[in-house]
Each structure stands twice: as structure tokens, then as C-alpha cells.
Design a protein around this motif. Structure first.
Motif, PDB file in Angstrom:
ATOM      1  N   ARG A   9       0.841  -1.199   0.000  1.00 25.30           N
ATOM      2  CA  ARG A   9       0.000   0.000   0.000  1.00 25.30           C
ATOM      3  C   ARG A   9       0.877   1.249   0.000  1.00 25.30           C
ATOM      4  NH1 ARG A   9      -5.301  -0.401   1.524  1.00 25.30           N
ATOM      5  NH2 ARG A   9      -5.228   1.544   2.684  1.00 25.30           N
ATOM      6  N   CYS A  27      -7.850   9.015  -1.841  1.00 24.82           N
ATOM      7  CA  CYS A  27      -6.585   9.581  -2.272  1.00 24.82           C
ATOM      8  C   CYS A  27      -6.948  10.627  -3.321  1.00 24.82           C
ATOM      9  CB  CYS A  27      -5.834   8.386  -2.861  1.00 24.82           C
ATOM     10  SG  CYS A  27      -4.206   8.662  -3.340  1.00 24.82           S
ATOM     11  N   ALA A  50      -7.449   3.424  -3.932  1.00 23.88           N
ATOM     12  CA  ALA A  50      -6.262   2.677  -3.508  1.00 23.88           C
ATOM     13  C   ALA A  50      -6.529   1.175  -3.379  1.00 23.88           C
ATOM     14  CB  ALA A  50      -5.761   3.228  -2.176  1.00 23.88           C
TER      15      ALA A  50
END
Lengths: 446, 446
Positions: free
Chosen positions: B21, B140, B336
Motif C-alpha cells: 500500500r 486519495c 487505492a
């Protein structure tokens, strides 16, 4: 319309604050990684059954509870709802330690022990907000669990040294050992009063030796016990000298002797390593958390008064509360907010931390823009953070934007520059301007 | 004792997951920074007055509410408590967009516009958990607010290109424009039915043209209107050809013509930039959020079926809800979790992402340890992540640890190695072992 606001005790982090905080976190992380620690993250919400009863009654009251979604309150009386247990099953994490213990127990079969993890996440406490105390703040923890080796304590000392040297903060590391504190209490015949004795000794620096003795007496210690404590309260010299004196006094306590032995080993590692970080045995160091069983740590900044900026210790039974006994671990936590304050106060942030964009291309019209965009791509491809002012228009406004954003260079391409194929580059700090051929812009800005 | 667990719909991220990640976030951030965007963070909790009414009735129900701390329920009846408004004043953020709008309004006097910010933080939704849908997940977002220039749309296209090239994911970017959708509705005499028409067209790929026509008829469009729509449903060719056809049909609508013009400008920027990212005008692209007023974006992975992995658009009045009108902005959000799934599915993570520690020093006794510690310090000083097994003991156990942690090199210093001043270095992948002089260890491991 009322101007919007945020809940008390919480904060927005502006771009400048973020960049500075990120600098601290990146530094800390890079040191953690060099020592073989791996990142871990747990959810913001935990089951209340995981959190309740782990932080004492006071802590329980400071948990933020989350209302069950859906028909949570159907058919409940006001009293039942008031008890909250029926309408809330989740809470926001209060620290990173309990979720870490929960993680270790839940995933024990996937983990290779010793498990070295770091965790940098916010925690939430319903504390009364005040200067320097927030309801949402980041913790930055590093722990190794599943190993009793004192090499781990030594490694944490090295990490403290590494982090604060990198940040440029002069610090002193104070260490103590819970076993020594127990040994002292046992030696003077008050093993049951270890906490009282610790609490009193903890105030030595603040209130002086006579007041500490008075407090000990109030807490039920006899004159004999107090006079036995006297040489311990007056302990002086190097760490080794202190340990020698202590050994003579409390060496008869098995636990105490073990604590002294542990400290000798850790100090031995430190000395042989040649670390320059000052490390001091400080018997007045107690630290509030009751789960510590061995070494305890606390870091203070030398040049800024703010209390401890990092602390931790050895715990022998953290995962016991979740049914996995005998998992010894040791860890420390860095106080990001206080470190931020120290670095701001001492002006320790590198100058370029605040500057996100290095170059602004001014925007002076259609044809100029087309050429600027081409050069802008090249600059970015070279890894330089750059942008173009999105609207063509008044030069003054564009310069003001560069100024307020603290962008150090502005590239100007107007009609004259198009003709000469030579951009004007302005250094925003010095005010200097010079001509740079289009083909050389990347090299000049690098 | 019951094994501890976490609330449904939430996740722990193990060290391997974290590293992967982090790789995605670091890549995304580095591109954002190159384009001059700055980081921002807002608190996890917002006042409910900030959140309520911003996501529709359904969204309101999905907010996680936080119980007031203290005597919140004193004297309230069950019904009053049931209404929740008396016992909760805060909620967890549902997305990053509304807190961003709140931030911009609250801090408008400190911000230099156009304000280019990115924000990578978790959000919480009390959705029913299911495969790939979580109650806590990261968003994000990258936005620029305070500028109507279409250069911003172009910049976001470049960012999409930059991020996915760096990650190695082949994607196609689909674009549309809300003004064109309005222009279509207006042209066929149903400006009021823009949403119905959009919803129907949105299903074109899934249900085919005949079914779309049937649905349009059900939604109250006459045969004439539907036949006017026919050429739009069958739009073919390059982006420019599509715009030309569209222009001939809906050019009479002022708003529609404006939308076409905007897309011509953006496509012009893209073409002149030489970007290789495929960008497609797709009229069936609608996107749910009603605050979009211009360009809309959606990114799909070419080699992995998972829906959109990135999307966004232009909004003209996001901050109006908090009392600051006429602040146009445009932004996109990277998914993400889905990007993680695509990269895992296509095996796109670089091999060394999973390996945190590069070197393990075996621990074979007191003297051996002392020498190992010295070399270990040198290795770490060279920036190589390294550790020593904290307990001296069985070689097998230490090798298993290195294996499970995927540590590529083990340095062995036993009595023979002490004698020859030459460590044994084992490559854990190939199984090869070779001797390396103590003085050369850092160079060899580099």
C-alpha cells in the motif's frame, strides 16, 4: 451562514504543517526501517470489548464511542440507552499499544517472532482540550515482541540516538528499571508499597529530598525504611557507580539484583557501541503505565523545556489480556506533536521543507503557454516539482502567488522570450533575473 | 477466552500489505508533488452539521456518529436520545471532498488560490460490508480549487498518465462533460430530464441500444425525442469526429456548445503534449455525484476487470454549501484498494517491495555477537536495513526466521569466522554461501 468549524481539540494540518510533520515521520520511519522494523496499521475503530478495562476507569471514560448504525435504539428505555453499552459496540482507538496486542493475539499464527513492527497512526481521547493537548493526535510506536533479549533494549537506544541525531535535536535518554524499583521497596520491607515509593521518588527533582521523605512518611513508611532509602535518593556518579552502590544496598533482593544485572548489560552494549547519546540511570523515572516490568525509557530535549518527547519500556504480559501469556516485548513511542514544537521552537526544520513547488511558469498568453507547457513537462520529467499559473493574466498576481506559496523560481516566457528562445528566470528570494536558453532550463533549475 | 476480533468491514494491514500500500501511496504522492500539489489533512471527526445533508438521505444514514462524551444523556427521554441529535454532535468523515470544502471556506484568508492540494486519509461509511467494500477505506484525492482554466483538467489527465505509467498499469481514461449531457437533454426538448437520460445512456454498454430506448420511453420521452437521440447513442470515430457530430446535433444549445468547446480545448492540450495514455470521449459516462458541472473523468484498467479505479470531475459550487460561492474546482480520486487488487492480480508490485530487512546477522554467542554488532552498525550506517537475531541459539530457528521474513541475505559469524576474520554470507534465495572479509561486508551487501 455560520462559518464552518471543526470539533474542539481537533486540528487541520495545512500544507506547510503537513510538510513539516511528514519530515518528522519520514525521518523516524527511515530509522525504524534501517533497524528491520516493518509497518503495521490497525483500524480506527475497535470493538469496545477490546478497549474497555485496558486503561483504568479514567481511560474508559475518555474513550470515544461510536453509535451503532441502523435501528440501534429500538425498544430500549432511556436508562438502557444511557448505559451506552446497548447502543455502542465500537470505539475509536485510545492508543496503539492495545490494538497492537490485539493484532498479535489475533494473528499469532501468521507472525514470525520476534515481531518487529512500527505503527504511526492517530489516536483519540475525550480529554479536556488544552494547550498542547488534543483529542486527536498521532502516536508513533516501535516495538519488538516475542523476545526477552536485552539486545532489543539496546536497539531502541540506538534508534533514539539515530532519530534525534537525524532531526538535529540534542537529547538525553533517561533509563530506569521496574525490577530495581521493586527491589528497593522489597529491601526496605515494603514490597507492597512499590507504587507509593515510586510516586514519591518521582517528585525528587521537583520538591526536594526533605519533602519526598515527608511524603513517604505520609504514605505509611516508617523512619527506618526512610533512612534506608536515603542513600538511594542521593545516588551519584556514573551509571556504573550508581549500579555498584545500588547493588550493595538492594543486591539481596532477587528481583532487584536481576534489574541491576539487566541495566549493566544494556549499559555495556551502549558503551561498546560508541554511541554519543547521553544515557543516564535515573531512579526517579517511574512512568505511569503499569504494564512495564523491566527497563523504562524517557527522552528529554536538552535545549527546549517541554517534558518528555519519547518514552517506553519492557512489558512481560501485554498480550495476556487477550489470552496469549508469556509474550515479552519492549517498545518506545515518539511524541510527534512535541517533537514538532521543539523543532519549530529551535528552528530545526531544513529550509526546503516548506517549499513544495520549486518552479512556477508564468502564463502570458496562448503561444507563450504552449512553449511553457513543453518546457514544464521536461522540468517535471527531471523530477523537479513545477507548475504553470493556470490563467494567463496580470504578472503581478502571478508573482504574488509564487511569493505566497514560497516558490523559489519563476520562469517567464513572453513574446520577447519566444523571439530569442531564451526564458527569463527569476530568483524570488534575491530578486535576480537572468536569461536561460530553452534547451538549458532543466540543467539550470536542477 | 474468546479470540479478539475487529469490527466487521474493517481491516488490519500486515507488514507485507502495508509495504505494498505504501508503494502505491508513495508513487501517487511523488506524481502529485511533481505537479505542484501540497499535502493536507483534516480531522477524522467533523461536526455533524458539516456532514449532514451533503450526501443525500442515503449518505446521512451511512454516517458513523460519535457519542458525546460526559453526561450526554442526562435528563433526556428515550425518544430524544433515539433521535441521536441530542447525544451526538460529531461524526466520522464520509469522504475527503466535504471536509476539503469546509477547510477552504474556514481558511479562505490564509490560502493562496488557485489552491492545489492532495489528501490521502481514511474515510468511514456504515455500508453493509461485502467483498471489496469496506467500512473504513482510504481515499486519495487531488484537487485544484479557485481556477476555471482548462489547464487544470489537462493537468489531471497528465497525473493519471503519470501515476499509472509509474505503477505499470495499462489504463484507458474516459471523459465526458456534464454540459454536453445537459445540451443533449435540452436539444431533444427535455432539459428537465437530464438525469433520466443520463441514467439510461449510462446502461448502453450493458443492456444495448434497444433496451436503452425502451427505458427512455418508460421514463417519459416521446418517440421524436428518442429518435433525435439515436445518432448520439451511435456516436463513433475519434474524439474530434465525435465532437464534430455532436456539434452538428446539439450546437444550438448554448450550454452544450460550451461543453463541446471545453472538450476540444482539453483534447487539444492532450494531443499537443504527446501523451500516450488513451483518452476517450464516452457519452455514457455519467458518474453519480451531482455536484459535477463540467468535465468528468473515469479510469479503467485494460487488463483486469474491476470497474473504475480513478474518477472525478469539475465542480462549480462545492464551497457554496458553506457560504463561499463561485469557487470552481476540479479534482480526481484514486481508488487505492482497487489499484491494490489490480496490481496484486497482475503481479505488478516490484519484487523488493515485500522485503523490509535486507540482511540478518545470525547470533551465535557472546563474542560472535560483539563482532556482529560492530559490522551491523556499519551496514546500517550505509543505509541498508539490517537486524541481528536477538537470541543466540539454534541456527535452524534463525534461518527459518530469515526465510519467513523473506530476508534475502544472512551473515553468519561463528568461531571459525572469528578466526579467519571472514564472514559467511548466505543468499537465501539461491542457497549459495560465500566468504566475505569483515572489512568488505558493506560493499558486498550494497
Amino acid at each position: 451562514m455560520q462559518k464552518p468549524s471543526i470539533p474542539k481539540g481537533t486540528r487541520d494540518f495545512s500544507p506547510v504543517e503537513m510538510s513539516r510533520r511528514q519530515y518528522i515521520f519520514d525521518t523516524v520511519k527511515s530509522v525504524f526501517r534501517t533497524y528491520g522494523f516493518s509497518p503495521l496499521e490497525t483500524p480506527a475503530m475497535e470493538n469496545l470489548s477490546t478497549l474497555l478495562g485496558k486503561y483504568g476507569d479514567e481511560g474508559d471514560k475518555l474513550l470515544f464511542k461510536i453509535l451503532n448504525s441502523g435501528d440501534y435504539s429500538n425498544g430500549l428505555t432511556a436508562d438502557e440507552m444511557r448505559s451506552a453499552s446497548k447502543i455502542c459496540e465500537k470505539g475509536l482507538r485510545y492508543d496503539l499499544t492495545v490494538p497492537f496486542a490485539r493484532y498479535v493475539v489475533q494473528h499469532q499464527n501468521e507472525i514470525s517472532f520476534p515481531f518487529k513492527r512500527f505503527q504511526i497512526q492517530p489516536v483519540w481521547r475525550a480529554d479536556r482540550p488544552q494547550k498542547g493537548r488534543y483529542r486527536e493526535f498521532y502516536q508513533c510506536d516501535v516495538d519488538v515482541i516475542g523476545s526477552r533479549s536485552l539486545l532489543n533494549e539496546f536497539e531502541l537506544v540506538q534508534i533514539v540516538d539515530g532519530v534525534f541525531s537525524k532531526l538535529g535535536i540534542r537529547v538525553v535518554l533517561k533509563m530506569n528499571n521496574r525490577k530495581i524499583l521493586y527491589g528497593i521497596a522489597e529491601t526496605i520491607g515494603h514490597a507492597d508499597k512499590m507504587t507509593d515509593i515510586t510516586v514519591a521518588i518521582d517528585k525528587l527533582e521537583k520538591i526536594g529530598i526533605e519533602n519526598v521523605k515527608a511524603e513517604l512518611s505520609e504514605r505509611g513508611l516508617g523512619a527506618d525504611a526512610i533512612s534506608e532509602l536515603q542513600p538511594i535518593l542521593e545516588l551519584k556518579g556514573s551509571n556504573v557507580e550508581k549500579l555498584d552502590t545500588l547493588s550493595a544496598i538492594i543486591g539481596g533482593s532477587e528481583v532487584g539484583a536481576k534489574g541491576i544485572e539487566e541495566m549493566r548489560t544494556v549499559f555495556g552494549y551502549i558503551e561498546r557501541s560508541g554511541i554519543t547519546l547521553p544515557v543516564e540511570l535515573d531512579l526517579s523515572l517511574a512512568r505511569g503505565l503499569n504494564y512495564y516490568t523491566g527497563a523504562i525509557f524517557e527522552v528529554k530535549a536538552c535545549d527546549y523545556a517541554i517534558g518528555s518527547i519519547c518514552g517506553g519500556g519492557r512489558y512481560d504480559n501485554l498480550t495476556g489480556i487477550f489470552g496469549l501469556p508469556d509474550m515479552s516485548g519492549v517498545g518506545i513511542s515518539f511524541g510527534a506533536d512535541r517533537i514538532y514544537d521543539v523543532m519549530t521552537g529551535l528552528n530545526l526544520f531544513p529550509e526546503d521543507v516548506d517549499c513544495s513547488t520549486r518552479v512556477l511558469f508564468a502564463n502570458l498568453g496562448y503561444e507563450e503557454e504552449a512553449v511553457s507547457l513543453k518546457l514544464l513537462s521536461e522540468v517535471r520529467r527531471a523530477g523537479i516539482a513545477a507548475e504553470i499559473y493556470p490563467e494567463s493574466g496580470k504578472m503581478k498576481k502571478q508573482m504574488e502567488y509564487a511569493d505566497r506559496r514560497a516558490i523559489p523560481y519563476v520562469v517567464i516566457i513572453g513574446s520577447r522570450e519566444l523571439e530569442t528562445q531564451c526564458a527569463t528566470v527569476k530568483n524570488m528570494k534575491s530578486g535576480e533575473q537572468y536569461g536561460v536558453r530553452f534547451g538549458e532550463i532543466v540543467d539550470v533549475l536542477k
